[in-house]
Scaffold this active site. Structure first.
Site, mmCIF file in Angstrom:
data_model
loop_
_atom_site.group_PDB
_atom_site.id
_atom_site.type_symbol
_atom_site.label_atom_id
_atom_site.label_comp_id
_atom_site.label_asym_id
_atom_site.label_seq_id
_atom_site.Cartn_x
_atom_site.Cartn_y
_atom_site.Cartn_z
ATOM 1 N N LYS A 13 17.190 51.671 73.042
ATOM 2 C CA LYS A 13 16.753 51.054 72.335
ATOM 3 C C LYS A 13 15.639 49.525 73.037
ATOM 4 O O LYS A 13 13.990 49.584 73.340
ATOM 5 C CB LYS A 13 17.509 50.004 70.920
ATOM 6 C CG LYS A 13 17.845 50.898 69.970
ATOM 7 C CD LYS A 13 18.933 50.452 69.568
ATOM 8 C CE LYS A 13 19.475 49.024 69.979
ATOM 9 N NZ LYS A 13 21.240 50.358 70.010
ATOM 10 N N ARG A 42 22.102 45.525 61.864
ATOM 11 C CA ARG A 42 23.243 46.311 62.528
ATOM 12 C C ARG A 42 24.604 47.202 61.298
ATOM 13 O O ARG A 42 25.407 47.576 61.562
ATOM 14 C CB ARG A 42 24.312 45.785 64.091
ATOM 15 C CG ARG A 42 24.501 46.480 64.803
ATOM 16 C CD ARG A 42 25.049 45.348 66.406
ATOM 17 N NE ARG A 42 25.121 46.080 67.413
ATOM 18 C CZ ARG A 42 24.324 46.055 68.056
ATOM 19 N NH1 ARG A 42 23.259 46.000 68.539
ATOM 20 N NH2 ARG A 42 25.014 46.714 69.241
ATOM 21 N N ARG A 56 24.060 52.541 83.112
ATOM 22 C CA ARG A 56 23.246 51.661 83.405
ATOM 23 C C ARG A 56 23.260 50.008 84.043
ATOM 24 O O ARG A 56 24.194 49.970 83.760
ATOM 25 C CB ARG A 56 23.189 51.064 81.863
ATOM 26 C CG ARG A 56 22.131 49.575 81.569
ATOM 27 C CD ARG A 56 22.288 50.016 79.709
ATOM 28 N NE ARG A 56 23.697 49.685 78.598
ATOM 29 C CZ ARG A 56 23.378 49.379 77.907
ATOM 30 N NH1 ARG A 56 22.354 50.248 76.748
ATOM 31 N NH2 ARG A 56 24.185 49.634 76.582
ATOM 32 N N ARG A 58 26.596 45.827 83.197
ATOM 33 C CA ARG A 58 26.884 44.460 81.501
ATOM 34 C C ARG A 58 28.756 44.574 81.249
ATOM 35 O O ARG A 58 28.934 45.979 82.192
ATOM 36 C CB ARG A 58 26.455 44.791 80.188
ATOM 37 C CG ARG A 58 25.192 44.188 80.178
ATOM 38 C CD ARG A 58 24.138 44.961 79.710
ATOM 39 N NE ARG A 58 25.003 45.094 78.059
ATOM 40 C CZ ARG A 58 24.409 46.050 76.129
ATOM 41 N NH1 ARG A 58 23.601 45.932 76.105
ATOM 42 N NH2 ARG A 58 25.500 46.231 75.854
ATOM 43 N N ARG A 89 32.547 50.637 70.940
ATOM 44 C CA ARG A 89 30.956 50.354 70.455
ATOM 45 C C ARG A 89 30.305 51.370 69.591
ATOM 46 O O ARG A 89 29.333 51.363 68.646
ATOM 47 C CB ARG A 89 30.721 49.668 71.327
ATOM 48 C CG ARG A 89 30.295 48.070 71.507
ATOM 49 C CD ARG A 89 29.934 48.163 73.070
ATOM 50 N NE ARG A 89 28.141 48.666 73.454
ATOM 51 C CZ ARG A 89 27.748 48.369 74.958
ATOM 52 N NH1 ARG A 89 28.668 48.516 75.790
ATOM 53 N NH2 ARG A 89 26.836 48.754 75.108
HETATM 54 P P1 ADP Z 1 24.043 47.885 72.621
HETATM 55 O O1 ADP Z 1 23.171 48.663 71.812
HETATM 56 O O2 ADP Z 1 23.807 48.696 73.662
HETATM 57 O O3 ADP Z 1 25.568 48.053 72.126
HETATM 58 P P2 ADP Z 1 23.630 45.006 72.696
HETATM 59 O O4 ADP Z 1 23.148 44.370 73.434
HETATM 60 O O5 ADP Z 1 22.122 45.817 71.221
HETATM 61 O O6 ADP Z 1 24.527 46.767 73.429
HETATM 62 O O7 ADP Z 1 24.820 44.274 72.367
HETATM 63 C C1 ADP Z 1 25.465 44.051 72.758
HETATM 64 C C2 ADP Z 1 26.598 43.019 72.020
HETATM 65 O O8 ADP Z 1 25.981 42.233 70.880
HETATM 66 C C3 ADP Z 1 27.084 44.365 70.156
HETATM 67 O O9 ADP Z 1 27.940 45.170 71.009
HETATM 68 C C4 ADP Z 1 27.898 43.203 69.860
HETATM 69 O O10 ADP Z 1 28.801 42.921 70.031
HETATM 70 C C5 ADP Z 1 26.799 42.115 69.811
HETATM 71 N N1 ADP Z 1 25.581 42.055 68.953
HETATM 72 C C6 ADP Z 1 23.865 42.598 69.038
HETATM 73 N N2 ADP Z 1 23.892 42.567 68.299
HETATM 74 C C7 ADP Z 1 24.300 42.278 66.920
HETATM 75 C C8 ADP Z 1 23.845 41.988 65.931
HETATM 76 N N3 ADP Z 1 22.806 42.139 65.079
HETATM 77 N N4 ADP Z 1 24.887 41.616 64.881
HETATM 78 C C9 ADP Z 1 26.393 41.910 65.263
HETATM 79 N N5 ADP Z 1 26.377 41.861 66.432
HETATM 80 C C10 ADP Z 1 25.499 41.806 67.432
#
Ligand code: ADP
Length: 275
Positions: free
Chosen positions: A13, A88, A127, A163, A174
């Site tokens: 994404k 999400r 990554r 990360r 996750r």
């Molecule tokens: P990935 O898609 O690789 O899991 P992100 O960078 O999108 O990574 O998100 C990292 C973390 O940030 C998630 O595991 C979560 O804890 C938090 N997070 C991101 N976006 C949301 C969201 N929309 N709602 C709740 N938590 C979020």
């Protein structure tokens, strides 16, 4: 265009959003990036989000929604946006609907990036992100090799970091959370006729092409190299320097329609005189 990119962690994404930003000229809104920035700045929001992020759980809806509301209120989002990592869960999807309904700016498309579980785990392990400009690389599939390696922010080579939540235990959680909370959004958006799913495996450029097609965006044709060499040859074939200046491309060498008519005109006149 107002777009949501839906997909598991590691589905690409972030990488594809960065590509869309360049091609469509609309901003990427990544809740993950916004939360990581809040954590790095040590704000109250960051402090509250950190524990959930480190353990791979979702951050509280109230925090994320507050952040999104604020971000979507900024002027650069008026021409559109790419939501990456939001919504999400169903509560977030409903909240987004209400938010966009209120400003009469509904979503145009939701694209689901489909990648196999095994591939996701491999991608996340490799990554790396540039600590300065935020560009995403992958040690296995898109290493920062080649000519264009310097960071646009520092002018130095990219400073790659992993990360903190890209470790094995957190990744498994996750992916579990994705299946439980986020995957239901596929049916939610499909039922509304908004879902477009694409195969997100394969090289990054191929996936970008599929994504652009799914969005109905015309992919600009790249100039075919054969044209260039044909133009060069045309110049080389001409003999005198004067002709060389005139004959830049094969197209330019062809006489225009009025020129052709002018060229035929004397013959026509001669025929008329003979009659
Ligand atoms: P990935 O898609 O690789 O899991 P992100 O960078 O999108 O990574 O998100 C990292 C973390 O940030 C998630 O595991 C979560 O804890 C938090 N997070 C991101 N976006 C949301 C969201 N929309 N709602 C709740 N938590 C979020």
């Amino acid at each position: 265009m107002r777009i949501v990119l839906l997909g598991a962690p590691g589905s690409g994404k972030g990488t594809q959003s960065q590509r869309l930003v360049e091609r469509l000229g609309i901003p990427q809104i990544s809740t993950g990036d916004l939360l990581r920035a809040a954590v790095a700045r040590g704000t109250e929001l960051g402090r509250q989000a950190k524990e959930a992020m480190d353990s791979g759980r979702l951050v509280d809806d109230s925090l994320v929604l507050g952040m999104i509301r604020e971000r979507l209120g900024e002027p650069d989002t008026r021409k559109g946006f790419i939501l990456d990592g939001f919504p999400r869960n169903l509560a977030q999807a409903h909240a987004l609907d209400h938010l966009l309904e209120a400003v009469k700016q509904p979503l145009d498309a939701v694209v689901q990036l489909e990648v196999d579980y095994g591939e996701l785990v491999k991608r996340i392990a490799g990554r790396r992100t540039c600590a300065d400009c935020g560009r995403v690389f992958n040690l296995m599939t898109s290493p920062p090799a080649g000519a264009n390696v310097s960071c646009p922010k520092t002018g130095q080579p990219h400073r790659l970091v992993q990360r903190p939540d890209d470790n094995e235990a957190t990744v498994a959680e996750r992916l579990r959370v994705y299946d439980e909370k986020t995957r239901p959004l596929v049916d939610f958006y499909r039922a509304r006729g908004m879902l477009r799913a694409i195969d997100a495996e394969g090289d990054v450029d191929t996936v970008t092409r599929r994504l652009m097609q799914a969005l109905g965006v015309r992919v600009p044709k790249t100039r075919r190299p054969v044209r260039k060499s044909a133009a060069k040859k045309a110049v080389r074939r001409t003999k005198t320097p004067a002709k060389r200046v005139r004959a830049k491309t094969p197209k330019q060498r062809r006489p225009s329609a009025p020129a052709k008519r002018r060229a035929k005109a004397p013959a026509k006149r001669a025929r008329a005189r003979r009659r």
